[in-house]
Scaffold this active site. Structure first.
Site, mmCIF file in Angstrom:
data_model
loop_
_atom_site.group_PDB
_atom_site.id
_atom_site.type_symbol
_atom_site.label_atom_id
_atom_site.label_comp_id
_atom_site.label_asym_id
_atom_site.label_seq_id
_atom_site.Cartn_x
_atom_site.Cartn_y
_atom_site.Cartn_z
ATOM 1 N N TRP A 111 1.026 -1.218 0.130
ATOM 2 C CA TRP A 111 -0.006 -0.130 -0.113
ATOM 3 C C TRP A 111 0.827 1.302 -0.055
ATOM 4 O O TRP A 111 1.861 1.290 0.799
ATOM 5 C CB TRP A 111 -1.159 -0.023 1.299
ATOM 6 C CG TRP A 111 -1.620 1.449 1.413
ATOM 7 C CD1 TRP A 111 -1.081 2.471 2.219
ATOM 8 C CD2 TRP A 111 -2.775 1.889 0.740
ATOM 9 N NE1 TRP A 111 -2.005 3.685 2.144
ATOM 10 C CE2 TRP A 111 -3.038 3.000 1.339
ATOM 11 C CE3 TRP A 111 -3.781 1.243 0.186
ATOM 12 C CZ2 TRP A 111 -4.063 3.919 1.081
ATOM 13 C CZ3 TRP A 111 -4.946 1.800 -0.035
ATOM 14 C CH2 TRP A 111 -5.117 3.248 0.250
ATOM 15 N N MET A 112 0.282 2.137 -0.800
ATOM 16 C CA MET A 112 1.040 3.652 -0.643
ATOM 17 C C MET A 112 -0.148 4.624 -0.720
ATOM 18 O O MET A 112 -1.098 4.379 -1.568
ATOM 19 C CB MET A 112 1.830 3.550 -1.985
ATOM 20 C CG MET A 112 2.409 4.957 -2.326
ATOM 21 S SD MET A 112 3.336 5.307 -3.676
ATOM 22 C CE MET A 112 2.198 5.575 -4.707
ATOM 23 N N ASN A 113 0.037 5.897 -0.091
ATOM 24 C CA ASN A 113 -0.558 7.051 -0.426
ATOM 25 C C ASN A 113 0.039 8.141 -0.597
ATOM 26 O O ASN A 113 0.925 7.978 -1.301
ATOM 27 C CB ASN A 113 -2.007 7.049 0.884
ATOM 28 C CG ASN A 113 -1.767 7.144 2.179
ATOM 29 O OD1 ASN A 113 -1.577 6.164 2.576
ATOM 30 N ND2 ASN A 113 -1.883 8.096 2.714
ATOM 31 N N ASP A 114 -0.130 9.188 -0.010
ATOM 32 C CA ASP A 114 0.356 10.253 -0.099
ATOM 33 C C ASP A 114 2.132 10.369 -0.425
ATOM 34 O O ASP A 114 2.729 9.644 0.287
ATOM 35 C CB ASP A 114 0.334 11.500 0.974
ATOM 36 C CG ASP A 114 -1.072 11.353 1.510
ATOM 37 O OD1 ASP A 114 -2.003 10.850 1.158
ATOM 38 O OD2 ASP A 114 -1.175 12.144 2.607
ATOM 39 N N GLU B 281 -6.374 18.826 4.566
ATOM 40 C CA GLU B 281 -5.054 17.831 4.597
ATOM 41 C C GLU B 281 -4.063 18.418 3.926
ATOM 42 O O GLU B 281 -4.280 18.945 2.607
ATOM 43 C CB GLU B 281 -5.561 16.420 4.214
ATOM 44 C CG GLU B 281 -6.370 15.716 5.016
ATOM 45 C CD GLU B 281 -6.719 14.297 4.769
ATOM 46 O OE1 GLU B 281 -6.736 13.434 6.055
ATOM 47 O OE2 GLU B 281 -6.736 13.686 3.658
ATOM 48 N N ASP C 194 0.120 16.935 8.695
ATOM 49 C CA ASP C 194 0.788 17.268 7.303
ATOM 50 C C ASP C 194 1.728 18.551 7.350
ATOM 51 O O ASP C 194 1.306 19.411 6.321
ATOM 52 C CB ASP C 194 -0.377 17.095 6.365
ATOM 53 C CG ASP C 194 -1.039 15.900 6.452
ATOM 54 O OD1 ASP C 194 -0.570 14.845 7.027
ATOM 55 O OD2 ASP C 194 -2.283 16.174 5.992
HETATM 56 C C1 FRU Z 1 -4.166 12.419 3.257
HETATM 57 C C2 FRU Z 1 -3.789 11.641 4.765
HETATM 58 C C3 FRU Z 1 -2.990 12.801 5.363
HETATM 59 C C4 FRU Z 1 -2.240 11.824 6.350
HETATM 60 C C5 FRU Z 1 -2.125 10.485 5.849
HETATM 61 C C6 FRU Z 1 -2.182 9.271 6.632
HETATM 62 O O1 FRU Z 1 -4.359 11.143 2.246
HETATM 63 O O2 FRU Z 1 -4.995 11.271 5.416
HETATM 64 O O3 FRU Z 1 -3.732 13.716 6.141
HETATM 65 O O4 FRU Z 1 -1.149 12.423 7.024
HETATM 66 O O5 FRU Z 1 -3.008 10.558 4.708
HETATM 67 O O6 FRU Z 1 -1.804 8.299 5.647
#
Ligand code: FRU
Length: 538
Positions: free
Chosen positions: A49-52, A234, A183
């Site tokens: 998994w990857m997000n930001d 965010e 963030d």
């Molecule tokens: C945005 C977010 C950020 C948080 C991170 C957690 O996508 O919700 O606000 O730092 O993802 O993974």
């Protein structure tokens, strides 16, 4: 996003293994990357998994890209910072995980800078340290409903970002009792000679200043009464940028919001204004365009200026420390949406980043607005496969058809003149042998671009994925149409009207698209363009 409390268990498990050796497979760059839907020239993690995107900084010839990473699963979990480097923003080398969760919490999103003057004192041997600034998210505190479970912290590296030491005095900004407090993005502001940190605090951003990255003083806040508040704020970014034709300097505040995007779920809005070393104030054109939020019971939709109208460009921020000689403001976003990110039909990995894009600020009839272009490095990956030109089209034209086995990796550039906007239509359609299709086009009547993935293949994994067309407002009544469309197997990035409008969407065809078709109403004339094949980078 909402964080499930049950993840506490996972935190405990994670704390137990925070010193584990790096997974060998993560450092390999010659992985096959041939899984279905895997983008071929966009950044994806090797697995899981990857997000930001996080901590983007340029130092000694290397672009660093860190990212929200859960190395043990393909859905969101205890957050680490994954890490990759590149010398051209396109070919990435995966490096070991940079930051692991610890007793203060998961490692949420944040930024990184080069501390050129060693203001922090973390430098050694006359070399500037890299400093990362991130949010600690304490799951135990969240479970106990403390409201103080997020705080800002720092870590430093003396070996070009390869290893990181967390500052013993963390957190550097404790939580005063604000549930969403995260963030941090830090920049060095030359005019006020200080570090400036901006982070999201629920329905607004907070700005802090510092001389040494360790001691921070509150400067101001911004945003309660401006822009869209359909969800929590965010991942802000704050940076100066010069309007190209006048040389005037302005400040841009990027702000991601979830939910509340123009087509549903996550999206990024932006504000243009000024920053005086203390406060961010809106440009008059933005005050006029947005109008303050009605604090009453009004049903009026909140107005926002969106960076990207598509559903799959979120939490994006820009690189720090790009050399002055280069001068670009380079952005990258997470190419997904919290509405369905956990359900998208990929097995081994989940999520990609957008292509890196250069942001510029230009004066328009509406005031200063951001324009976007994919970084010029992409041209090194493209090979022209077709040039086309039509005085006008009546019906549908097949622009190109590739072998069955080919993956759909294209850049399509098109210009056309639209005589009577009201009755104009133009559509680019990607088709596969199964009859699935992805469409992107101009609806002259409403003067909007659209993206339609409702028949583009797999959609049933989430009822929020393919609800209808996604719409993007054009900025003016320009009769000259210009489209730059980048397709990478499972994504489309539309940058239209010279980058004034962006629309980024994912799709998951059961088999790769093999055909590109074009249709246009008869009042669209002088259609010409090129199709390029784009080489993979892995
Ligand atoms: C945005 C977010 C950020 C948080 C991170 C957690 O996508 O919700 O606000 O730092 O993802 O993974």
């Amino acid at each position: 996003m909402q964080l499930p409390y049950s993840l506490l268990l996972l935190l405990l498990c994670c704390l137990a293994c925070q010193d584990r050796p790096v997974n060998e497979s993560q450092t390999k760059t010659n992985m096959s990357y041939t899984e279905q839907h895997r983008p071929q020239f966009h950044f994806t993690p090797p697995e899981k998994w990857m997000n930001d995107p996080n901590g983007m900084v340029f130092y000694e010839g290397e672009y660093h890209l860190f990212y929200q990473y859960y190395p043990d699963g393909t859905v969101w979990g205890p957050m680490h910072w994954g890490h990759a480097i590149s010398t051209d923003l396109l070919h990435w080398e995966h490096l070991p995980i940079a930051l692991y969760p610890d007793s203060l919490g998961y490692i949420f999103s944040g930024s990184a800078v080069v501390d050129w003057n060693n203001t922090s004192g973390f430098g050694v041997d006359g070399q500037p340290p890299l400093i990362s600034i991130f949010t600690y998210h304490d799951m135990e505190g969240e479970r106990q409903k403390t409201e103080t479970f997020q705080s800002q912290a720092i870590a430093y590296s003396n070996d070009k970002g390869r290893t990181w030491t967390k500052y013993e005095g963390n957190p550097v900004i404790s939580n005063p009792g604000i549930r969403d407090f995260r963030d941090p993005k830090v920049i060095w502001d030359e005019d006020s000679a200080q570090w400036v940190m901006v982070f999201a605090a629920g329905d607004h951003v907070m700005l802090y200043g510092s001389q040494n990255m360790k001691d921070w003083t509150f400067l101001s806040d911004f945003g309660r009464e401006w822009g869209s508040h359909g969800g929590v704020w965010e991942c802000p970014d704050l940076f100066p940028i010069t309007i190209e034709d006048t040389g005037e300097e302005k400040w841009v505040l990027l702000l991601s919001i979830n939910p509340g995007g123009p087509n549903g779920g996550s999206a990024t809005q932006y504000f243009v204004g000024d920053f005086d070393g203390k406060a961010f104030t809106l440009d008059p054109s933005f005050i006029e365009a947005l109008g303050p939020i009605d604090q009453g019971e009004s049903e009026e939709p909140e107005k926002a200026i969106w960076l990207d109208y598509g559903r799959d460009n979120y939490a994006g921020v820009t690189w720090s420390d790009i050399p002055k000689a280069d001068g670009r403001r380079i952005f990258i976003g997470w190419m997904s949406n919290w509405d369905y990110a956990r359900e998208v039909p990929t097995e081994k990995w989940r999520s990609a980043m957008t292509l890196p894009r250069t942001l510029s600020l230009e004066n328009t009839a509406q005031g200063p607005r951001l324009f976007q272009a994919v970084v010029s490095e992409v041209e090194g990956l493209t090979k022209e496969i077709k040039a086309f030109s039509f005085d006008q089209l009546n019906g549908e034209e097949v622009l190109t058809e590739s072998k069955k086995s080919a993956t759909s990796q294209w850049r399509i550039q098109l210009q056309a003149t639209v005589a009577d906007l009201e009755s104009a239509a133009l559509e680019i359609k990607l088709v596969n042998d199964l009859g699935e299709e992805y469409k992107i086009g101009l609806d002259g009547k409403t003067n909007r671009f659209y993206s339609d993935r409702t028949k583009a293949g797999k959609i049933s994994f989430s009822e929020k994925f393919a609800v209808g067309k996604h719409w993007a407002d054009r900025q003016g009544q320009n009769q000259q149409l210009e489209i730059d469309l980048i397709i990478d197997r499972s994504s489309a990035e539309l940058l239209a009207d010279q980058g004034a409008v962006a629309l980024t969407d994912l799709f998951f065809p059961t088999a790769d698209f093999t055909k590109i078709m074009l249709s246009a109403s008869s009042n669209v004339t002088n259609i010409k363009g090129k199709i390029y094949e784009v080489t993979g980078v892995w």
